[in-house]
Design a protein around this motif. Structure first.
Motif, PDB file in Angstrom:
ATOM      1  N   VAL A 193       0.913  -1.282  -0.035  1.00 35.88           N
ATOM      2  CA  VAL A 193      -0.047   0.113  -0.062  1.00 35.88           C
ATOM      3  C   VAL A 193       0.963   1.300   0.425  1.00 35.88           C
ATOM      4  O   VAL A 193       0.392   2.042  -1.046  1.00 35.88           O
ATOM      5  CB  VAL A 193      -0.536   0.145   0.794  1.00 35.88           C
ATOM      6  CG1 VAL A 193      -1.480   1.745   1.692  1.00 35.88           C
ATOM      7  CG2 VAL A 193      -1.413  -1.042   0.775  1.00 35.88           C
ATOM      8  N   CYS A 194       2.177   1.320   1.059  1.00 36.20           N
ATOM      9  CA  CYS A 194       2.770   2.234   0.604  1.00 36.20           C
ATOM     10  C   CYS A 194       3.610   2.209  -0.771  1.00 36.20           C
ATOM     11  O   CYS A 194       3.488   4.137  -1.051  1.00 36.20           O
ATOM     12  CB  CYS A 194       4.525   2.316   1.436  1.00 36.20           C
ATOM     13  SG  CYS A 194       3.711   3.055   3.133  1.00 36.20           S
ATOM     14  N   ARG A 195       3.693   1.372  -1.382  1.00 36.11           N
ATOM     15  CA  ARG A 195       4.308   2.132  -3.134  1.00 36.11           C
ATOM     16  C   ARG A 195       2.944   1.871  -3.708  1.00 36.11           C
ATOM     17  O   ARG A 195       3.642   2.999  -4.630  1.00 36.11           O
ATOM     18  CB  ARG A 195       4.558  -0.163  -3.539  1.00 36.11           C
ATOM     19  CG  ARG A 195       6.087  -0.252  -2.716  1.00 36.11           C
ATOM     20  CD  ARG A 195       6.794  -1.582  -3.333  1.00 36.11           C
ATOM     21  NE  ARG A 195       7.545  -2.050  -2.490  1.00 36.11           N
ATOM     22  CZ  ARG A 195       7.530  -3.243  -1.350  1.00 36.11           C
ATOM     23  NH1 ARG A 195       5.885  -3.570  -1.420  1.00 36.11           N
ATOM     24  NH2 ARG A 195       8.461  -3.406  -0.783  1.00 36.11           N
ATOM     25  N   ALA A 196       2.135   2.232  -3.570  1.00 38.96           N
ATOM     26  CA  ALA A 196       1.341   2.383  -4.156  1.00 38.96           C
ATOM     27  C   ALA A 196       0.909   3.449  -4.048  1.00 38.96           C
ATOM     28  O   ALA A 196       0.535   4.639  -4.531  1.00 38.96           O
ATOM     29  CB  ALA A 196      -0.193   1.873  -4.143  1.00 38.96           C
ATOM     30  N   ALA A 197       0.918   4.009  -2.369  1.00 36.73           N
ATOM     31  CA  ALA A 197       0.795   5.959  -2.014  1.00 36.73           C
ATOM     32  C   ALA A 197       1.613   6.433  -3.149  1.00 36.73           C
ATOM     33  O   ALA A 197       1.522   7.485  -2.942  1.00 36.73           O
ATOM     34  CB  ALA A 197       0.263   5.427  -0.598  1.00 36.73           C
ATOM     35  N   LEU A 198       2.560   6.198  -2.572  1.00 41.97           N
ATOM     36  CA  LEU A 198       3.901   6.986  -3.186  1.00 41.97           C
ATOM     37  C   LEU A 198       4.082   7.329  -5.219  1.00 41.97           C
ATOM     38  O   LEU A 198       4.239   8.238  -5.325  1.00 41.97           O
ATOM     39  CB  LEU A 198       5.079   6.103  -2.368  1.00 41.97           C
ATOM     40  CG  LEU A 198       7.261   6.724  -2.820  1.00 41.97           C
ATOM     41  CD1 LEU A 198       6.618   8.473  -2.423  1.00 41.97           C
ATOM     42  CD2 LEU A 198       8.009   6.044  -2.954  1.00 41.97           C
ATOM     43  N   ALA A 199       3.595   5.883  -5.158  1.00 40.45           N
ATOM     44  CA  ALA A 199       3.248   6.017  -6.524  1.00 40.45           C
ATOM     45  C   ALA A 199       2.523   7.098  -6.951  1.00 40.45           C
ATOM     46  O   ALA A 199       2.812   8.128  -8.128  1.00 40.45           O
ATOM     47  CB  ALA A 199       2.957   4.472  -8.332  1.00 40.45           C
ATOM     48  N   ARG A 200       1.183   7.048  -6.248  1.00 36.28           N
ATOM     49  CA  ARG A 200       0.460   7.789  -6.883  1.00 36.28           C
ATOM     50  C   ARG A 200       0.574   9.814  -6.230  1.00 36.28           C
ATOM     51  O   ARG A 200       0.194  10.764  -7.265  1.00 36.28           O
ATOM     52  CB  ARG A 200      -1.271   7.818  -5.944  1.00 36.28           C
ATOM     53  CG  ARG A 200      -1.328   6.635  -6.421  1.00 36.28           C
ATOM     54  CD  ARG A 200      -3.298   6.768  -6.219  1.00 36.28           C
ATOM     55  NE  ARG A 200      -3.762   7.937  -6.684  1.00 36.28           N
ATOM     56  CZ  ARG A 200      -4.985   7.741  -6.436  1.00 36.28           C
ATOM     57  NH1 ARG A 200      -5.667   7.711  -5.339  1.00 36.28           N
ATOM     58  NH2 ARG A 200      -5.392   9.610  -6.601  1.00 36.28           N
ATOM     59  N   MET A 201       1.242  10.051  -4.671  1.00 34.96           N
ATOM     60  CA  MET A 201       1.923  10.772  -4.684  1.00 34.96           C
ATOM     61  C   MET A 201       2.596  11.724  -5.793  1.00 34.96           C
ATOM     62  O   MET A 201       2.657  12.537  -6.939  1.00 34.96           O
ATOM     63  CB  MET A 201       2.218  10.958  -3.753  1.00 34.96           C
ATOM     64  CG  MET A 201       0.934  11.189  -2.665  1.00 34.96           C
ATOM     65  SD  MET A 201       2.687  10.668  -0.688  1.00 34.96           S
ATOM     66  CE  MET A 201       1.703   9.747   0.493  1.00 34.96           C
ATOM     67  N   GLU A 202       3.392  10.946  -6.869  1.00 36.82           N
ATOM     68  CA  GLU A 202       4.451  11.256  -7.345  1.00 36.82           C
ATOM     69  C   GLU A 202       4.122  11.533  -8.520  1.00 36.82           C
ATOM     70  O   GLU A 202       4.342  12.334  -9.435  1.00 36.82           O
ATOM     71  CB  GLU A 202       5.974  10.299  -7.408  1.00 36.82           C
ATOM     72  CG  GLU A 202       6.708   9.904  -6.541  1.00 36.82           C
ATOM     73  CD  GLU A 202       8.039   8.660  -6.561  1.00 36.82           C
ATOM     74  OE1 GLU A 202       7.200   8.085  -7.321  1.00 36.82           O
ATOM     75  OE2 GLU A 202       8.475   8.989  -5.573  1.00 36.82           O
ATOM     76  N   ARG A 203       3.335  10.545  -9.362  1.00 37.49           N
ATOM     77  CA  ARG A 203       2.441  10.739 -10.220  1.00 37.49           C
ATOM     78  C   ARG A 203       1.238  12.114 -10.056  1.00 37.49           C
ATOM     79  O   ARG A 203       1.609  12.977 -11.635  1.00 37.49           O
ATOM     80  CB  ARG A 203       1.315   9.607 -10.865  1.00 37.49           C
ATOM     81  CG  ARG A 203       2.040   8.295 -11.316  1.00 37.49           C
ATOM     82  CD  ARG A 203       0.850   8.020 -12.312  1.00 37.49           C
ATOM     83  NE  ARG A 203      -0.634   7.693 -11.212  1.00 37.49           N
ATOM     84  CZ  ARG A 203      -0.654   6.398 -10.920  1.00 37.49           C
ATOM     85  NH1 ARG A 203       0.588   5.685 -10.791  1.00 37.49           N
ATOM     86  NH2 ARG A 203      -1.172   5.786  -9.389  1.00 37.49           N
ATOM     87  N   GLY A 204       1.439  12.008  -8.799  1.00 36.44           N
ATOM     88  CA  GLY A 204       0.540  13.965  -9.395  1.00 36.44           C
ATOM     89  C   GLY A 204       1.566  15.176  -9.389  1.00 36.44           C
ATOM     90  O   GLY A 204       1.145  16.489  -9.192  1.00 36.44           O
ATOM     91  N   ALA A 205       2.731  14.930  -8.721  1.00 38.22           N
ATOM     92  CA  ALA A 205       3.795  15.961  -8.881  1.00 38.22           C
ATOM     93  C   ALA A 205       4.034  16.811 -10.348  1.00 38.22           C
ATOM     94  O   ALA A 205       5.282  17.095 -10.276  1.00 38.22           O
ATOM     95  CB  ALA A 205       5.131  15.143  -8.228  1.00 38.22           C
ATOM     96  N   PHE A 206       3.573  15.693 -10.998  1.00 37.62           N
ATOM     97  CA  PHE A 206       4.009  15.880 -12.772  1.00 37.62           C
ATOM     98  C   PHE A 206       3.145  16.758 -13.440  1.00 37.62           C
ATOM     99  O   PHE A 206       1.949  16.319 -13.570  1.00 37.62           O
ATOM    100  CB  PHE A 206       5.002  14.670 -13.422  1.00 37.62           C
ATOM    101  CG  PHE A 206       6.265  14.665 -12.389  1.00 37.62           C
ATOM    102  CD1 PHE A 206       7.807  15.036 -13.092  1.00 37.62           C
ATOM    103  CD2 PHE A 206       6.041  13.041 -11.879  1.00 37.62           C
ATOM    104  CE1 PHE A 206       8.494  14.737 -11.634  1.00 37.62           C
ATOM    105  CE2 PHE A 206       6.969  13.003 -10.935  1.00 37.62           C
ATOM    106  CZ  PHE A 206       8.704  14.189 -10.898  1.00 37.62           C
TER     107      PHE A 206
END
Length: 721
Positions: free
Chosen positions: A708-721
């Motif tokens: 779940v942490c990996r999924a959360a981080l991926a979504r956060m990083e996608r939203g940063a671009f």
């Protein structure tokens, strides 16, 4: 012998079960010529006078008599009495976290002074142990070193004695006990540590016996964990190979003792069975000590275990599995090759090795995937006619479902495909999410009794498990509506929800309506959760759901609300029923049930957001977590929810899975949590690791957190671009 025992007013003293007037008989029993009577007396001493390590006034009164027994060479089994005294006097008060929390007015309160008095009383008579290092009885010599290291008031004198005794002692296990006692002195007495560590390092290189070198190396690592050599893995694996090739062969079993109905007797028999047929069973404890010293050096520990799993010695492979169980429970790492090699042990002719492998694999869930082929192949051996005749045997121990508890039935039989072994391997395969488990589960459901953990494992098998619904439905229809309804129906209800077996609505309703008074709310909650999983297909149950919205139990009422929403999609009565539990005075558990239900409904319940607000400031952490998660899910208010979730993350590690799931849903809105997530992903220790305790789902929950942490981080990083 036992001079003055009648002068003690034993009836005025107490132990775990009341007045201690039975203690004289126990003390005399320790001196009996009858082995069964001695063992029964020893069991009584541990069970009452030293119950779970406690020290009572009667325990203190026993000390002079126990010391007298130890000093008398005519008394048999004195090694056991030495161990009892070591346990009574060796409690480290600084490590006993519970002492300060006990209420002196509590009937079970044991004064801390008792522990100190016991240590002092035994230390005053500890010279008796000095002569025991050369006693003719090897069991006495085996127990004496630890007693001296733990209890004697002159550690320097003891250290010299132990080292001198090592030069003449010939019994292998006693020699290892001498080295372990030296290490214990070094740990307890800082002034002696440096010279002792140097001596242990010398012994690890100079001793002729590879077992003694391994013992010295393990104790040196234990005493100086920051100075473990980089080449520890090849050094230890080389010693293990030397031990294997130089060992004289399996030790013949000792003289049989008369069976006694005691816990001590059962433990003794288990230990004897574990060691039987192994030329060097003592290597397990040495490696356990070494692993404890290596601690977070996970890669080195994995390398050691891999070397053991490749050993020709089945005993070393068995030890590796048990050691890896502790490692994988505490630490994250790359275990794919370990799991694959453990799976390979399922085909070994030694039943104890297969048992260890099965027990280990049961607890891995998704991490068990590398062993899936081996599990499926082994299960296939017994899938045809006459399968019960397959030789061998494996037992497995697994955890229960959400509420824990024992299985639905089944008794161990000989044969890998007997109930114990087959169910364990099947459980491991199902928990790994391998669909090859489905037809085997179908076969298990055709039998008279089914291990309940198998039913709780069906939620990870995906759409292929739908074929199990008719069998589950039939079994649920056969469950009697008696006092044992919850135990028998709950696992079936859980499984039906997992496979979306909506054709079983009539059978679920039968259970819901026929729940007896005993645990009625638990039965109703389980049935309603299953109906909620069926969604619109549960229309037939709507009147029952609606009727239970007003239940006095919050868990039942909120489960009814979720089921009704899933069946009809109409919020009319649902919101009113849920908001009823979001009021001042509601218990934390009731509030959490309602908040969680609102969160599952999502944005459609946005009007309930104000009712969730007070929960954000609750003193109850779980009320705050459930309220914040629900607030985000119904309103999208990350500004209010995120600080509460992050505070709970730091406050209670067991909340992290729930918090991470919500952060993953938030995506870019939770970008402020990026550092928290990254920190968790770089930790080596599992978030829920507990020393000396474990649950069947611990590894699974930590792996879920990482996912779940990996999924959360991926979504956060996608939203940063």
């Amino acid at each position: 012998m036992l001079t003055g025992i009648e002068e003690v007013d034993w009836a005025s003293l107490g132990h775990a079960y009341g007045p201690a007037d039975d203690v004289p008989e126990l003390l005399r029993g320790l001196a009996s010529a009858d082995p069964a009577e001695r063992e029964t007396a020893l069991d009584g001493m541990y069970g009452a006078v030293h119950h779970q390590g406690d020290v009572y006034d009667s325990t203190l009164a026993c000390i002079p008599f126990l010391l007298e027994l130890v000093a008398d060479p005519a008394v048999q089994d004195r090694g056991c009495i030495v161990e009892l005294l070591t346990s009574i006097g060796g409690i480290e008060l600084d490590d006993d976290e519970e002492l300060d929390e006990l209420d002196p007015d509590d009937e079970e309160f044991i004064p801390a002074a008792n522990y100190a008095m016991a240590a002092a009383a035994i230390a005053a008579g500890a010279d008796v142990f000095l002569g025991l290092v050369s006693d003719p009885d090897p069991e006495v010599r085996l127990a004496a070193p630890c007693a001296l290291a733990s209890l004697h008031p002159e550690p320097a004198r003891v250290l010299t004695l132990l080292r001198e005794r090592l030069t003449v002692e010939r019994d292998t296990e006693v020699r290892l006990a001498l080295v372990a006692a030296v290490g214990r002195i070094a740990l307890r007495h800082a002034a002696l540590r440096a010279e002792t560590v140097d001596w242990l390092g010398w012994l690890a290189r100079a001793a002729q016996d590879p077992g003694l070198r391994l013992a010295a190396l393990a104790q040196r690592a234990r005493c100086a964990p920051g100075d473990i050599p980089d080449d520890i893995v090849p050094w230890v694996t080389g010693l293990l190979e030397e031990i294997r090739t130089s060992a004289p062969g399996p030790t013949a079993p000792g003289a049989e003792r008369a069976a006694t109905p005691t816990l001590i007797g059962q433990v003794r028999e288990l230990l004897e069975e574990h060691a039987a047929g192994r030329p060097a069973p003592w290597t397990e404890e040495l490696l356990r000590t070494l692993h404890a010293a290596l601690d977070d050096r996970v890669d080195d520990r994995i390398a050691l275990i891999l070397a053991q799993l490749r050993s020709p010695d089945w005993g070393q492979r068995s030890d590796a599995i048990w050691l890896c169980g502790g490692l994988i429970r505490m630490w994250r790492g790359r275990y794919e090759e370990v799991v694959r090699l453990v799976g390979a042990q399922l085909n070994d002719p030694e039943p104890r090795l297969r048992e260890a492998a099965t027990s280990f694999l049961e607890r891995l869930f998704e991490l068990g995937a590398p062993a899936a082929d081996a599990l499926a192949a082994r299960l296939a051996v017994g899938s045809g006619p006459g399968a019960g005749a397959v030789p061998g045997g494996v037992g497995g121990v697994g955890g229960g479902g959400p509420r824990g508890g024992s299985g639905l039935g089944g008794s161990p039989q000989n044969g890998f495909v007997g109930r114990s072994g087959r169910d364990g391997a099947l459980l491991a395969l199902a928990r790994a999410g391998d669909t090859r488990a489905v037809p085997l589960l179908a076969r298990a459901l055709e039998e008279r009794e089914v291990r309940r953990e198998l039913l709780y494992a069906m939620d990870g098998l995906g759409p292929s498990a739908a074929m199990l619904a008719p069998l589950l439905r039939r079994r649920l229809a056969e469950v009697e509506l008696d006092e044992r309804l919850y135990d028998r129906a709950a696992p079936l209800l859980y499984a039906l929800a997992a496979v979306r077996g909506s054709q079983a609505v009539p059978e679920v309703l039968r259970v819901l309506r026929g729940a007896p008074a005993n645990r009625r709310d638990w039965v109703r909650e389980s049935a309603l959760r299953t109906l909620a999983a069926f969604g619109p297909a549960a229309q037939e149950a709507v009147p029952d759901m609606r009727g239970l919205l007003a239940a006095e139990s919050a868990t039942v009422a909120t489960a009814a609300a979720r089921a009704l929403w899933a069946a009809e999609g109409d919020l009319g009565e649902v919101l009113t029923a849920l908001e009823r539990w979001l009021r001042p005075g509601a218990s934390g558990a009731d509030w959490c049930s309602a908040a969680q239900a609102l969160g599952e409904i999502g944005p459609a319940a946005a009007s309930a957001a104000p009712a969730l607000g007070p929960g954000l400031a609750s003193r109850d952490l779980w009320v705050r977590v459930r309220s914040a998660a629900a607030l985000w899910r119904v309103s999208g208010d990350a500004a209010a929810a995120l600080p509460v979730l992050l505070a709970a993350w730091e406050e209670n590690r067991h909340a992290r899975v729930d918090v991470a799931e919500c952060l993953a849903e938030m995506g870019p809105a939770a970008s402020g949590a990026q550092l928290v997530i990254l920190t968790e992903l770089t930790r080596r220790r599992r978030h829920n690791a507990r020393e000396g305790a474990s649950g069947s789902h611990d590894i699974h929950l930590d792996e879920k957190l990482l996912t779940v942490c990996r999924a959360a981080l991926a979504r956060m990083e996608r939203g940063a671009f």
